[in-house]
Motif scaffolding. Structure first.
Motif, short mmCIF file in Angstrom:
data_model
loop_
_atom_site.label_atom_id
_atom_site.label_comp_id
_atom_site.label_asym_id
_atom_site.label_seq_id
_atom_site.Cartn_x
_atom_site.Cartn_y
_atom_site.Cartn_z
N SER A 272 59.08 103.77 -14.34
CA SER A 272 58.03 104.33 -13.48
C SER A 272 56.64 104.06 -14.07
O SER A 272 55.67 103.85 -13.33
CB SER A 272 58.25 105.81 -13.18
N MET A 273 56.53 103.99 -15.39
CA MET A 273 55.23 103.66 -16.00
C MET A 273 54.80 102.24 -15.60
O MET A 273 53.63 101.98 -15.35
CB MET A 273 55.31 103.78 -17.53
N VAL A 274 55.78 101.34 -15.53
CA VAL A 274 55.46 99.96 -15.14
C VAL A 274 54.89 99.96 -13.71
O VAL A 274 54.01 99.17 -13.37
CB VAL A 274 56.71 99.05 -15.26
N LYS A 275 55.39 100.91 -12.89
CA LYS A 275 54.90 101.00 -11.49
C LYS A 275 53.68 101.93 -11.38
O LYS A 275 53.25 102.27 -10.28
CB LYS A 275 56.01 101.55 -10.59
N ALA A 276 53.16 102.39 -12.51
CA ALA A 276 52.02 103.33 -12.53
C ALA A 276 52.33 104.60 -11.72
O ALA A 276 51.45 105.13 -11.03
CB ALA A 276 50.75 102.65 -12.04
N ALA A 277 53.56 105.10 -11.82
CA ALA A 277 53.95 106.35 -11.15
C ALA A 277 54.27 107.39 -12.23
O ALA A 277 55.02 107.10 -13.16
CB ALA A 277 55.16 106.11 -10.26
N TYR A 278 53.69 108.58 -12.07
CA TYR A 278 53.84 109.60 -13.11
C TYR A 278 54.20 110.96 -12.52
O TYR A 278 53.46 111.95 -12.69
CB TYR A 278 52.53 109.71 -13.92
N PRO A 279 55.33 111.08 -11.81
CA PRO A 279 55.70 112.38 -11.25
C PRO A 279 55.90 113.39 -12.39
O PRO A 279 56.59 113.08 -13.38
CB PRO A 279 57.03 112.10 -10.52
N PRO A 280 55.27 114.57 -12.32
CA PRO A 280 55.25 115.46 -13.49
C PRO A 280 56.61 116.08 -13.83
O PRO A 280 57.19 116.78 -13.01
CB PRO A 280 54.25 116.55 -13.10
N ALA A 281 57.10 115.77 -15.02
CA ALA A 281 58.26 116.47 -15.59
C ALA A 281 57.72 117.30 -16.75
O ALA A 281 57.96 118.50 -16.83
CB ALA A 281 59.31 115.48 -16.06
N PHE A 282 56.95 116.67 -17.62
CA PHE A 282 56.24 117.37 -18.70
C PHE A 282 54.75 117.08 -18.49
O PHE A 282 54.28 115.98 -18.79
CB PHE A 282 56.73 116.86 -20.05
N PRO A 283 54.01 118.06 -17.95
CA PRO A 283 52.60 117.81 -17.63
C PRO A 283 51.78 117.37 -18.86
O PRO A 283 51.95 117.91 -19.95
CB PRO A 283 52.10 119.16 -17.09
N LEU A 284 50.92 116.40 -18.62
CA LEU A 284 50.10 115.83 -19.70
C LEU A 284 49.27 116.91 -20.42
O LEU A 284 49.12 116.88 -21.63
CB LEU A 284 49.21 114.74 -19.11
N LYS A 285 48.78 117.89 -19.65
CA LYS A 285 47.95 118.94 -20.29
C LYS A 285 48.77 119.73 -21.31
O LYS A 285 48.24 120.18 -22.34
CB LYS A 285 47.36 119.89 -19.23
#
Ligand SMILES: NC(=O)C1=CN([C@@H]2O[C@H](COP(=O)(O)OP(=O)(O)OC[C@H]3O[C@@H](n4cnc5c(N)ncnc54)[C@H](OP(=O)(O)O)[C@@H]3O)[C@@H](O)[C@H]2O)C=CC1
Ligand SMILES: O=CC(=O)O
Length: 345
Positions: A272-285
């Protein structure tokens, strides 16, 4: 000097509490439980060996599936969440509702809390209408949020001042392990509460570690997550570099998955990173919060963690790009922005 000798010379001896840590996997717990229940063991309605009512405070990405697994296992669960609508799916599974953390704690034998950060964990436990106001001797409070040791100790002191018992129990494992009941619990604090809630931990997780004094569970969780946060940055750098030199980043993901540095995280997030998709499992914040807390932990023992410090800067940059609520793998976007600004100079 051999490495082992270097470490034993450079580090203080391990604390007694750490050395008597207890590690239990679900398979081992199930075997012990089977032999116990064949003699005198008691099992609740859903087969869970826990007598009493369970409260759950905080129904975000992690709390909701954890509470849901307890309900599905037959536990009598009462929930509360700041945004009330997030209780609805749990209520339709059979959970009860109380309007404040204090009322949940007062109506339950053991209350779990899964909150965003140190501030919210302290507020829900110790603030006005917080859980402590509903606690009393005989009750237990288990904080499964990721916080620093100082916050955990503060919460523990307030909880135990009511006569109730306190266990810190942050978890390793993300949204999917929470849904599948495959979390790893890093517990510390009251050992008899640990033993009392072990059947509940075994519903939500695949293994549990008992690490001694309050603060040790929090520290273990922060060390694990600082490694994870740095690994994600390193992986992001590799994905971007592979593309820049004309390789297919999907092939890099495949190559890594077959070698010594294979990790479920890379195989799961890479495509998904290769497709620039980041559905939240562990939020970046939350990942950035954990790096901030890990840096403070390292500072408290005067240890330098330069890789983590550099990774933290990138997560901070990602937050300023508005990526806080995306999955932490979106940190690659901060790297892309950095690379782009360097190439336009
Ligand atoms: N997601 C993951 O993969 C993992 C997360 N963790 C840790 O678990 C904890 C929860 O994570 P996660 O479920 O992903 O996070 P979410 O952001 O999805 O959920 C956070 C929860 O905290 C509540 N909350 C936030 N601020 C307050 C406040 N001031 N007062 C009361 N409640 C508040 C939210 O309520 P509301 O719904 O009203 O916003 C929500 O219930 C964090 O500490 C995180 O670091 C640990 C392992 C894995
Ligand atoms: O805290 C996050 C995790 O995946 O564990």
């Amino acid at each position: 000097m051999p490495a082992a000798a270097f470490f034993s010379a450079a580090l203080p001896p391990p604390s007694r509490t750490l050395s008597r840590r207890l590690v239990v996997s679900r398979a081992a717990a199930a075997a012990a439980s089977a032999s116990a229940s064949s003699s005198s063991g008691w099992q609740g309605g859903g087969g869970v060996e826990f007598q009493g009512k369970v409260g759950f405070l905080g129904l975000g990405i992690m709390g909701a599936p954890m509470a849901s697994n307890l309900i599905k296992a037959g536990c009598d669960v009462t929930v509360w969440n700041r945004t009330k609508s997030k209780c609805d799916p749990l209520l339709s599974l059979g959970a009860k509702y109380e309007p404040t953390p204090a009322q949940v704690a007062s109506s339950c034998d053991v209350t779990f809390a899964m909150l965003a950060d140190p501030q919210s964990a302290a507020e829900v436990a110790c603030g006005s209408s917080g859980a402590a106001e509903g606690l009393a001797p005989g009750k237990g409070y288990v904080d499964v949020s990721t916080v620093d040791g100082a916050t955990s100790k503060l919460i523990g002191e307030r909880i135990t001042s009511t006569g109730a018992s306190f266990l810190e129990a942050p978890v390793s494992g993300s949204k999917k392990p929470a849904e599948d009941g495959l979390l790893i619990f890093l517990t510390a604090g009251d050992e008899s509460l640990y033993k009392r809630v072990a059947p509940l931990l075994d519903v939500m997780g695949k293994s549990r570690f008992y690490l001694g004094d309050v603060g040790n569970g929090a520290a273990m969780k922060l060390v694990v997550n600082m490694v994870m946060g740095s690994m994600m940055v390193s992986f992001s750098e590799g994905l971007l570099l592979s593309e820049k030199v004309g390789l297919d980043p999907n092939t890099l993901v495949e190559v890594i998955s077959q070698g010594a540095i294979s990790a479920p995280m890379f195989s799961l997030k890479g495509p998904s990173m290769v497709k620039a998709a980041y559905p939240p499992a562990f939020p970046l914040k939350h990942q950035q919060k954990d790096l901030r807390l890990a840096l403070a932990l390292a500072e408290s023992v005067s240890q330098s963690i330069p890789t983590v410090a550099a990774a933290n800067e990138l997560y901070k940059a990602a937050k300023s790009l508005g990526l806080s609520d995306h999955d932490f793998s979106a940190v690659i976007e901060a790297l892309k922005a950095k690379v782009q600004s360097q190439s336009s100079q």
